[in-house]
Design an enzyme around this catalytic site. Structure first.
Site, mmCIF file in Angstrom:
data_model
loop_
_atom_site.group_PDB
_atom_site.id
_atom_site.type_symbol
_atom_site.label_atom_id
_atom_site.label_comp_id
_atom_site.label_asym_id
_atom_site.label_seq_id
_atom_site.Cartn_x
_atom_site.Cartn_y
_atom_site.Cartn_z
ATOM 1 N N GLY A 165 0.821 -1.204 0.000
ATOM 2 C CA GLY A 165 0.000 0.000 0.000
ATOM 3 C C GLY A 165 0.853 1.250 0.000
ATOM 4 O O GLY A 165 2.092 1.181 0.028
ATOM 5 N N GLY A 192 2.573 4.795 1.201
ATOM 6 C CA GLY A 192 3.278 5.168 2.424
ATOM 7 C C GLY A 192 2.407 5.958 3.378
ATOM 8 O O GLY A 192 2.374 5.696 4.585
ATOM 9 N N GLY A 241 1.769 2.592 5.231
ATOM 10 C CA GLY A 241 3.040 2.766 5.953
ATOM 11 C C GLY A 241 2.818 3.512 7.260
ATOM 12 O O GLY A 241 3.334 3.120 8.317
ATOM 13 N N GLU A 256 17.894 4.493 7.278
ATOM 14 C CA GLU A 256 18.920 4.549 6.216
ATOM 15 C C GLU A 256 18.363 5.452 5.123
ATOM 16 O O GLU A 256 17.406 5.088 4.438
ATOM 17 C CB GLU A 256 19.196 3.149 5.662
ATOM 18 C CG GLU A 256 19.854 2.242 6.681
ATOM 19 C CD GLU A 256 20.141 0.846 6.132
ATOM 20 O OE1 GLU A 256 19.837 0.556 4.975
ATOM 21 O OE2 GLU A 256 20.668 0.040 6.910
ATOM 22 N N CYS A 278 21.351 5.235 -3.486
ATOM 23 C CA CYS A 278 21.605 6.166 -2.376
ATOM 24 C C CYS A 278 23.082 6.411 -2.167
ATOM 25 O O CYS A 278 23.495 7.503 -1.807
ATOM 26 C CB CYS A 278 20.991 5.616 -1.096
ATOM 27 S SG CYS A 278 21.664 4.008 -0.639
HETATM 28 P P1 NAD Z 1 10.233 7.282 0.384
HETATM 29 O O1 NAD Z 1 10.730 7.810 1.675
HETATM 30 O O2 NAD Z 1 9.271 8.082 -0.397
HETATM 31 O O3 NAD Z 1 9.521 5.853 0.590
HETATM 32 C C1 NAD Z 1 10.188 4.767 1.196
HETATM 33 C C2 NAD Z 1 9.145 3.836 1.795
HETATM 34 O O4 NAD Z 1 8.479 4.519 2.854
HETATM 35 C C3 NAD Z 1 8.065 3.394 0.812
HETATM 36 O O5 NAD Z 1 7.718 2.055 1.073
HETATM 37 C C4 NAD Z 1 6.899 4.311 1.166
HETATM 38 O O6 NAD Z 1 5.648 3.774 0.853
HETATM 39 C C5 NAD Z 1 7.072 4.419 2.669
HETATM 40 N N1 NAD Z 1 6.458 5.595 3.277
HETATM 41 C C6 NAD Z 1 6.216 6.811 2.719
HETATM 42 N N2 NAD Z 1 5.624 7.644 3.617
HETATM 43 C C7 NAD Z 1 5.491 6.922 4.761
HETATM 44 C C8 NAD Z 1 4.973 7.232 6.051
HETATM 45 N N3 NAD Z 1 4.450 8.428 6.345
HETATM 46 N N4 NAD Z 1 5.016 6.274 7.009
HETATM 47 C C9 NAD Z 1 5.553 5.061 6.740
HETATM 48 N N5 NAD Z 1 6.044 4.711 5.530
HETATM 49 C C10 NAD Z 1 6.021 5.631 4.548
HETATM 50 O O7 NAD Z 1 11.535 6.929 -0.469
HETATM 51 P P2 NAD Z 1 11.590 6.409 -1.969
HETATM 52 O O8 NAD Z 1 11.311 7.559 -2.864
HETATM 53 O O9 NAD Z 1 10.781 5.168 -2.095
HETATM 54 O O10 NAD Z 1 13.114 5.978 -2.082
HETATM 55 C C11 NAD Z 1 14.129 6.840 -2.439
HETATM 56 C C12 NAD Z 1 14.875 7.326 -1.227
HETATM 57 O O11 NAD Z 1 15.416 6.216 -0.500
HETATM 58 C C13 NAD Z 1 16.070 8.192 -1.598
HETATM 59 O O12 NAD Z 1 16.153 9.294 -0.759
HETATM 60 C C14 NAD Z 1 17.246 7.254 -1.369
HETATM 61 O O13 NAD Z 1 18.464 7.902 -1.121
HETATM 62 C C15 NAD Z 1 16.779 6.469 -0.198
HETATM 63 N N6 NAD Z 1 17.547 5.209 -0.092
HETATM 64 C C16 NAD Z 1 18.440 5.078 0.934
HETATM 65 C C17 NAD Z 1 19.196 3.912 1.043
HETATM 66 C C18 NAD Z 1 20.179 3.718 2.180
HETATM 67 O O14 NAD Z 1 20.522 2.582 2.458
HETATM 68 N N7 NAD Z 1 20.657 4.755 2.834
HETATM 69 C C19 NAD Z 1 19.037 2.893 0.106
HETATM 70 C C20 NAD Z 1 18.133 3.084 -0.932
HETATM 71 C C21 NAD Z 1 17.379 4.250 -1.021
#
Ligand code: NAD
Length: 491
Positions: A212, A214, A218, A256, A289
């Site tokens: 679903g 976020g 989430g 992360e 990332c």
């Molecule tokens: P995002 O933060 O938009 O979403 C990540 C996850 O969080 C998704 O499953 C989303 O549905 C969920 N989410 C969103 N809002 C939420 C909420 N309010 N409560 C709970 N869950 C929620 O990130 P994205 O766009 O999917 O991914 C890209 C980002 O991830 C980039 O900033 C990237 O740098 C980072 N990233 C970091 C690493 C690391 O290991 N440091 C690795 C990969 C990606």
């Protein structure tokens, strides 16, 4: 309406949640499109509060028995889980190249083997964690890593299988039970993971998957006060929201997050090697990332470095991720293409020069050309913010001190790369404020090593023993060495 099975290029996968060992549909669903060509892959069940609550309840019910099993008896189950991933290798490759746009070749050679290792490595490593004895003059301290409880794992779309198993492996090996919330733009391999877990005989409720958005699914998950841990990979704004809610419930979080890592090329670097590695930053269309996206090059070697890098970039094949020869695939979603384009357009309008790229790639609307922007100011948006696309910046420096100052002058502190004579490069790497940094290399990720970021790139470390520090409750059982008599004068 969702169907009960979704078929993607011959691979069948359930579009439903996996709760308590059963597939559970939702009345509501969302459309899933492929980043390759925007075709509709199918409709996916969208988790409501009731599904999240059922998944946490199932994980809670399964926890006592799974925790009591002990690491030695959990290990064969997790080894079987890894084997069931291997048995479905081609399905995982097909699904994640179709829903996340990850190269099929990278899935086959990198991601699937790593997903298996994420389970077997931590299952093995957990064996050494039980009952470590710490001897002091006064007592034997039996330091135990006890399972913490129900763990929420939330993953992003750029590498869902790799990043999901990287957390599921240690969480389950430690004796925790898990509710996984996969990314809504790329949920399919997480669903297939549930099939692999089921076939491996994971007891019902030990691993649950609720799909679903976020903001709804989430958010409902992180708000559940029954959680013992939240492990999140994603963006900084989402992390802030999660940390706020988890703080209210006092649930420990591992975060992360994003990066804007420096790629430093010193004057004594092997320029050709550095240039070949710099071209790798376009891997996964830059949706990585830990990529070194800010090229910081000594001004004495900048021209030669750019010429060498141009040679590698010109040979990059942008195209369909399902084709073996492709090296740079699509951007995940039209919204993300717009975001990347917006960053580049604003940088160009502010005076940046595109040494190459700078626009959508002729291959298609979902593909952005590998781009290098120079004439950028340190305090500009393009230098300070994570783009998460195939866009790098180039700045030059005249001294080591200036290189370090530029490297550190951003809010992020995830990774880094430093090319130069090894002693010189190691000294510069030591001065960069970051969670990890590669000297004359890139992307070496040993599971035994700590991984995580400083500053806005995250809180906490996972990997090796650091994963267990997070996923366990550490308990000290103190057994005195001499007979103990209660006394008020005792310290
Ligand atoms: P995002 O933060 O938009 O979403 C990540 C996850 O969080 C998704 O499953 C989303 O549905 C969920 N989410 C969103 N809002 C939420 C909420 N309010 N409560 C709970 N869950 C929620 O990130 P994205 O766009 O999917 O991914 C890209 C980002 O991830 C980039 O900033 C990237 O740098 C980072 N990233 C970091 C690493 C690391 O290991 N440091 C690795 C990969 C990606």
């Amino acid at each position: 309406m969702t169907t009960d099975t979704l078929s993607v290029a011959g691979t069948d996968v359930s579009p439903h949640h996996y709760i308590g060992g059963r597939r559970v549909p939702s009345a509501t669903s969302f459309e899933l499109h492929s980043p390759i060509d925007q075709r509709l892959l199918g409709r996916i069940s969208a988790g409501l509060d009731e599904h999240v609550q059922a998944a946490v309840s199932a994980a809670r019910d399964a926890f006592p028995a799974w925790a009591a099993l002990g690491a030695a008896k959990r290990k064969p189950v997790l080894d079987r889980f890894a084997a069931e991933i291997g048995a479905r290798a081609s399905g995982f490759c097909i699904l994640e190249s179709n829903d996340a746009g990850v190269l099929l070749s990278r899935m086959r050679h990198g991601v699937v083997p790593r997903a298996m290792l994420n389970l077997t490595y931590f299952a093995e490593h957990a064996l050494g964690l039980q009952n470590r004895a710490l001897e002091t003059d006064q007592a034997t301290h039996l330091v135990r890593h006890d399972p913490a409880g129900v763990t929420a794992i939330i993953t992003p779309w750029n590498a869902p299988l790799m990043l999901g198993t990287w957390k599921i492996g240690p969480a389950l090996a430690a004796g925790n039970t898990v509710v996984l919330k996969p990314p809504e733009w790329a949920p399919l391999t997480s669903s297939l993971l549930a099939d692999a877990a089921h076939a491996a005989g994971l007891p019902p409720g030990v691993l649950n998957v609720v799909q679903g958005a976020g903001a709804t699914t989430g958010a409902a998950l992180v708000a559940d006060a029954r959680l013992a841990r939240i492990s999140f990979t994603g963006s900084v704004p989402t992390a802030r929201q999660i940390a706020r809610v988890a703080g209210g419930n006092l649930v420990p979080c591992s975060l992360e997050l994003g990066g804007k890592s420096p790629f430093i090329v010193l004057e004594d670097a092997d320029l050709d090697n550095a240039a070949a590695t710099a071209a790798l930053m376009y891997r996964n269309a830059g949706q990585v990332c830990l990529a070194g996206t800010r090229l910081l090059v000594h001004r004495g070697v900048a021209l030669a470095f750019v010429a060498a890098m141009r040679g590698y970039v010109e040979k990059l094949r942008v195209g369909d991720p399902r084709e073996e020869a492709t090296e740079v695939g699509p951007i995940i979603h039209p919204r993300q293409v717009e975001r990347v384009k917006g960053f580049v357009d604003r940088a160009l309008a502010a005076g940046a020069t595109a040494l190459w790229g700078g626009a959508v790639h002729p291959f298609g609307a979902q593909y952005f050309a590998p781009t290098l922007l120079t004439d950028v100011k340190q305090d500009s948006e393009i230098v300070q913010n994570e783009v998460f696309g195939p866009v790098l910046t180039l700045q030059t420096f005249a001294s080591d001190a200036e290189a370090v100052a530029l490297a550190n002058d951003v809010d992020y502190g995830l990774g880094g790369v430093c090319y130069g004579e090894v002693g010189h490069a190691t000294a510069i790497a030591s001065a960069v404020k970051t969670g990890f940094i590669w000297v004359n290399s890139f992307g070496i990720r040993d599971l035994a090593a700590p991984f995580g970021g400083c500053k806005r790139s995250g809180i906490g470390r996972e990997g090796g023993e650091w994963s267990f520090e997070f996923f366990c409750d550490i308990k000290d059982i103190v057994v005195p060495k001499k007979p103990f008599r209660a006394s008020f004068s005792q310290r």
